[in-house]
Each structure stands twice: as C-alpha cells, then as structure tokens.
Design an enzyme around this catalytic site. Structure first.
Site, PDB file in Angstrom:
ATOM      1  N   ARG A  91       0.863  -1.169   0.000  1.00  0.00           N
ATOM      2  CA  ARG A  91       0.000   0.000   0.000  1.00  0.00           C
ATOM      3  C   ARG A  91       0.911   1.234   0.000  1.00  0.00           C
ATOM      4  NH1 ARG A  91      -4.299   2.136   4.498  1.00  0.00           N
ATOM      5  NH2 ARG A  91      -5.260   3.605   3.084  1.00  0.00           N
ATOM      6  N   HIS A 180      -8.051   6.811   0.488  1.00  0.00           N
ATOM      7  CA  HIS A 180      -8.888   5.616   0.660  1.00  0.00           C
ATOM      8  C   HIS A 180      -9.276   5.066  -0.717  1.00  0.00           C
ATOM      9  CE1 HIS A 180     -10.450   7.582   4.618  1.00  0.00           C
ATOM     10  NE2 HIS A 180      -9.473   6.754   4.895  1.00  0.00           N
ATOM     11  N   ARG A 241      -9.930  14.865  12.246  1.00  0.00           N
ATOM     12  CA  ARG A 241      -9.717  15.879  11.204  1.00  0.00           C
ATOM     13  C   ARG A 241     -10.979  16.718  11.012  1.00  0.00           C
ATOM     14  NH1 ARG A 241      -7.747  11.407   7.683  1.00  0.00           N
ATOM     15  NH2 ARG A 241      -5.516  11.186   8.061  1.00  0.00           N
ATOM     16  N   GLU A 385      -9.270  -3.661   1.970  1.00  0.00           N
ATOM     17  CA  GLU A 385      -8.193  -3.051   1.188  1.00  0.00           C
ATOM     18  C   GLU A 385      -7.080  -4.056   0.894  1.00  0.00           C
ATOM     19  OE1 GLU A 385      -7.716   1.365   2.477  1.00  0.00           O
ATOM     20  OE2 GLU A 385      -8.765   0.345   4.085  1.00  0.00           O
TER      21      GLU A 385
END
Ligand code: AMP
Length: 399
Positions: A91, A180, A241, A385
């Site tokens: 990744r 993402h 965030r 993922e």
C-alpha cells in the site's frame, strides 16, 4: 499464488498473506514500535494461538525479515519457504500525478514515490522503506505498488482542479487526489457485484466512515468525485480531522494564538473533527455515549458529522445526475447501525431512500439494508483493502 500484502507506517507494519486460489487469509499480523524501544510482532493464524515476539526492530528491514521468519516458521508458519510467496503488494499513499494505476516496482517507480514525499510526508517514506526492505530481505521477489490515490486519479478535471492559479498545479501538482482509493474502488465494485447492478452504468456513492472518513461517487466503478483532496484533510468531519474549512481560519488562529501554519494544520489533522468538537474522544462510541448522557457538544458534533455526509451525498447525486446505490463501509459505516439509519431517515427521504430496520441490524457483513420499495438501494459492504491490493498485485505479476 500466495500474495503478501504490506501496509507500512512510520513505526508500524501490517501484513496479510492471502492465498489467491480462494482469496483466504492464511496469516496476518502487525509489527509495532519499529525504530522505538519495545518493538513487538503479533502474528495471527486462524485456529492457532497468536504468536507474539518482543525483540528490537531498529528499522523496517528487520521487521520485514521477522515477518518472513514468522510466515515460514515450523510451528506458527503457513508456508514452507518464501519461494511459495509469489509477490508482495505494498500500500503506497501517494503516486502524485505520475501513476493512475498500480504498478510493478522498479527504480523509476521508487524515484516517483520519493518525489511524492512532500505530498505524503507521513506515509510515503514509510511505504518506500517497506519496499526497500523487501528488496533486501527477499531479493528478486516482485513488489507491486498500489496507490491510495488511484481512484482519485480517474476523476475529471472539473472535479480535481482547485480554483487557484494553475501555475501551482503545473509546478507542484497541487490538485485533489483523494485517498482511501483502494477502499473506494473495492467497495464500489463490490456494491455493483453484490447488488447485481449494471457494471457499466451503475451510479454508486460509497461512504467510507472510519477514523478517517471520505465519500466517493462513481459510475460503473470509475471515479466521478471523491471528498479528500491534496491531503486527507478535506471533506467529511472525521475522528480527529476537521474536513472542509475556510482556509482563512488557519490565518486567524495563527495570528491570534501566535502559532505557525504547521502547528494549526496539526490541530486540524489531529485535534479537530469529532474529537475537537466534543472534547471527549475521537472514537464514535465514546462520543455517542457522551451525547446520550447529555453532553451538548458531543450531540452537536455527531449531528454535524451526519449533516456533512448528507451534504456530500446531495452533491454527488447532482454530480452524477442520480444515484442507484449508496454503500456504507469502514469502522463506523460497518458497525454503527444508528448512524446509518439517521443519515437515511434525516436526509435522504427526498431520494425515496428508506432504511429497513431489521436488515440494518447487522455488523460487518455484505447486506442490502434498504426496504424493497426504497428508490435507492442502500448496502453495508465491508471494505477489504488488503484483498484489493492482493488482487491488483496478482493481476500485475501474472500479466
Ligand atoms: P476504522 O478507521 O475503519 O478502523 O474505524 C475506526 C472507528 O470506527 C473507531 O474510531 C470507532 O469510532 C468506529 N467504530 C467502531 N465500532 C463502532 C460502533 N459499534 N459504533 C460506532 N463507531 C464504531
């Protein structure tokens, strides 16, 4: 073929070994505190006790070599030798404007990952360390870089350009990339498959609601828009965030609190969102509990969180001139039935979307959660993922 998937952070390394014959996870684990005192490997194999090892890991090479040792160990290993592992999928956060697809790593790819350190300062250096560690520990094994920015690289110019002087795009690649991406690609395609939707034309909105949160629009799996921007700070309200904010807020806080831009951005990234608003926690379970106990700002924080998601859904319905399916995924999206229900009940009535309470009473499994007469299909689709990275890796090494 068996594929090892690595997700390297600055002091951590997560891994999964996946057998692509049946896409099953043979082993998975985590190296923590790499480069810090107290390094630890936790290795999990289904049906066996976890194997834990506390030993110094001064760098990622040592961590990678311990992972290969664990995978090939006589008692807790799952393969006889590293030769059984066909390739490693990594990744990688940022591929800049150069990469629109996953790619087999060579010197040029590593150069670009390095050039993108500026764009992904926390992740890209660690991702590159993971790749270089594999090159050192298992030389000759193919490494594939799967970028988190790939989904966003497909969105059209009108969605990715910021309305600032174009020279900043030309000089520095300042544009919206989205993150993402692996999750948005996986979940939008899985929604089409699971929901039996038109593979070319299905209009899908994916709400990836985890500690980091983002939302995407796609048609036939191809990105139309995504809510994160140059960095993961833009878009939805997240655990820590702020998401979208007037940039002048940064200047105002700098001036009034005598802080640097970096310090304020750190506040927007790490101390804002649901944590900053509620003052309680970045974990939605804690904030929901506080709201139930009467904490006003916890309640407002959660309302604002849902409101922002609903505004983006509205924007993306407009961007695609319709929507066939909305999918919820990641920590909150997969586990929090109340949040899913409230988003649909409070805001999506105009679309004819209706949640089915019985179907919605589910966690972490693929399921249709809307009523049969809902005009928009709503799904829970757990993200995966690692599997998406493994599939891309297999595709590229077999090509
Ligand atoms: P992720 O980043 O996808 O691992 O998501 C992690 C976040 O999911 C945590 O910070 C929690 O806030 C949230 N989460 C996990 N389980 C639940 C739950 N049952 N209800 C609400 N939020 C949850």
């Amino acid at each position: 073929m068996k594929i090892l998937v690595l997700n390297c952070g600055s002091s951590s390394l997560k891994y999964q070994l996946i057998d692509m014959e049946n896409e099953s996870v043979l082993a998975k684990g985590l190296c923590e505190r790499i480069g810090i005192e107290g390094s630890k490997l936790t290795h999990k194999v289904a049906g066996k006790d976890d194997f834990e090892l506390e030993t110094p890991m001064p760098d990622h090479s040592k961590a990678v070599s311990l992972v290969f040792d664990a995978l090939t160990d006589a008692s807790h290993g799952v393969v006889k030798s590293v030769d059984e592992i066909g390739a490693v999928g990594h990744r990688v956060l940022h591929g800049g404007t150069k990469f629109t697809e996953s790619i087999v790593v060579n010197d040029e790819v590593k150069k670009v990952i390095r050039e993108c350190f500026d764009l992904g300062p926390l992740h890209n250096p660690a991702n590159l360390m993971g790749i270089e560690a594999c090159e050192k520990v298992v030389p000759g094994k193919k490494n594939v870089a799967v970028f988190d920015t790939t989904f966003g690289m497909a969105i059209p110019e009108k969605a990715y350009y910021y309305a600032i002087p174009t020279e900043y795009y030309e000089k520095y690649g300042i544009r919206r990339y989205g993150f993402h991406g692996t999750s948005h690609t996986y979940v939008s395609n899985e929604t089409i498959k699971f929901g039996n939707l038109d593979p070319k034309n299905a209009k899908v909105i994916v709400c990836h609601l985890g500690n980091g949160a983002s939302i995407s629009a796609s048609i036939g799996g191809k990105g139309v828009d995504t809510s994160m921007g140059l960095t993961p700070l833009e878009g939805l309200i997240m655990g820590t965030r702020s998401g979208d904010i007037d940039p002048a807020v940064v200047q105002f806080i700098c001036n009034h609190e005598n802080k640097s831009v970096d310090e304020v951005l750190n506040i927007l990234n790490k101390k804002s969102g649901i944590l900053g608003m509620s003052g309680v926690s970045s974990d939605f379970r804690d904030v929901e509990k506080a709201a139930e106990e009467g904490n006003h700002m916890a309640k407002v924080g959660l309302e604002a969180y849902r409101y922002r998601i609903a505004k983006y859904i509205g924007a993306y319905v407009a961007a695609m001139n319709g929507v066939d399916a909305i999918a919820f995924t990641a920590g909150v999206g997969e586990n929090d039935k109340k949040t899913r229900k409230l988003i649909v009940d409070e805001y999506l009535g105009y679309l004819g979307a209706k949640i089915d309470d019985e179907r919605n009473d589910v966690r972490g499994e693929e399921r249709l959660i809307s009523t049969d007469d809902s005009k928009v299909k709503i799904f829970l689709i757990p993200t995966n993922e690692e599997l998406a990275i493994a599939r891309d890796t297999l595709r590229l090494v077999e090509a």
